[in-house]
Design an enzyme around this catalytic site. Structure first.
Site, PDB file in Angstrom:
ATOM      1  N   PHE A   8      41.124  35.916  35.211  1.00 20.09           N
ATOM      2  CA  PHE A   8      40.244  34.809  34.857  1.00 20.09           C
ATOM      3  C   PHE A   8      38.912  34.909  35.601  1.00 20.09           C
ATOM      4  O   PHE A   8      38.875  35.120  36.819  1.00 20.09           O
ATOM      5  CB  PHE A   8      40.877  33.465  35.231  1.00 20.09           C
ATOM      6  CG  PHE A   8      41.940  32.991  34.293  1.00 20.09           C
ATOM      7  CD1 PHE A   8      41.614  32.217  33.190  1.00 20.09           C
ATOM      8  CD2 PHE A   8      43.270  33.302  34.515  1.00 20.09           C
ATOM      9  CE1 PHE A   8      42.601  31.761  32.323  1.00 20.09           C
ATOM     10  CE2 PHE A   8      44.269  32.852  33.657  1.00 20.09           C
ATOM     11  CZ  PHE A   8      43.924  32.079  32.558  1.00 20.09           C
ATOM     12  N   ASP A   9      37.841  34.723  34.853  1.00 16.78           N
ATOM     13  CA  ASP A   9      36.549  34.429  35.458  1.00 16.78           C
ATOM     14  C   ASP A   9      36.672  33.034  36.080  1.00 16.78           C
ATOM     15  O   ASP A   9      37.596  32.280  35.763  1.00 16.78           O
ATOM     16  CB  ASP A   9      35.475  34.461  34.367  1.00 16.78           C
ATOM     17  CG  ASP A   9      34.109  34.067  34.884  1.00 16.78           C
ATOM     18  OD1 ASP A   9      33.712  34.545  35.952  1.00 16.78           O
ATOM     19  OD2 ASP A   9      33.436  33.259  34.196  1.00 16.78           O
TER      20      ASP A   9
END
Length: 214
Positions: A8-9
């Site tokens: 995940f960013d």
């Protein structure tokens, strides 16, 4: 192919970080006599400042380094907590974890800040690893470098991993690292940007993202 690991960013994907980042950028630009409203600085969310400042304002390497220092002074004092998780982000991570997915963060934000933010909002517990940029390293802040760093923590390689992010830099970094990327529309990019970059799937909201990942 079943997705077993998800990278995940952070900004624009897990947390709505616009106020903290845009206020910090505005503070840094004001040092150079540039007055900008925070709402005009959303383009700075996602990519490293070392890329954005020269691109948008023509800063020299020396000016960029000085601006980054000023940015970090504000962000470390105030900006880091001027954000909040997107509604449903915690529930998404809990569901993915319960389903046996391996979760990691891959952000261009300095790693120490990413850890601090995720702990503050009670999200750090869901992640096997939180990978961010090393302090003072422009090269280390490149998205592909961060993604590759995260993948080194995986047993069995990256054949079942996917990246989730909201900007073209996430898609490009994932592609360079050999991963597909899911683009999310609730962040700071848009459908046109993400599709042009080559996102494998577009999720309009967290509910759609959850359905796709599970």
């Amino acid at each position: 192919m079943a997705v077993k690991a998800i990278l995940f960013d952070l900004d624009g994907t897990l947390t709505d970080s616009a106020p903290g980042i845009t206020n910090s950028v505005a503070h840094a630009l004001a040092h150079f006599g540039i007055r900008e409203e925070p709402k005009n600085l959303l383009k700075f969310i996602g990519p490293p400042l070392s890329e954005s400042l020269p691109e948008f304002y023509g800063f020299t390497p020396e000016q960029t380094a000085e601006a980054v220092t000023i940015f970090r002074e504000y962000f470390n004092e105030k900006g880091w907590c001027e954000n909040a998780p997107y509604p449903g982000a915690g529930e998404l991570l809990a569901a993915l974890k319960a389903a046996g997915r391996r979760l990691m963060v891959a952000t261009s934000k300095p790693e120490v800040q990413a850890v601090r933010i995720l702990k503050h909002f009670g999200l750090a517990e869901y992640f096997d690893h939180i990978c961010g940029a090393p302090a003072g390293s422009e090269e280390g802040a490149r998205k592909v470098i961060i993604i590759r760093q995260a993948l080194r923590h995986m047993d069995g390689g990256d054949s079942s991993a996917v990246m989730v992010g909201d900007r073209r830099h996430d898609v490009a970094g994932a592609r360079e690292a050999g991963l597909p990327c899911i683009g999310v529309l609730y962040g700071y990019g848009g459908r046109e940007e993400l599709e042009a970059a080559g996102a494998a799937f577009i999720a309009e909201d967290i509910a759609a993202l959850k359905k796709h990942l599970l």
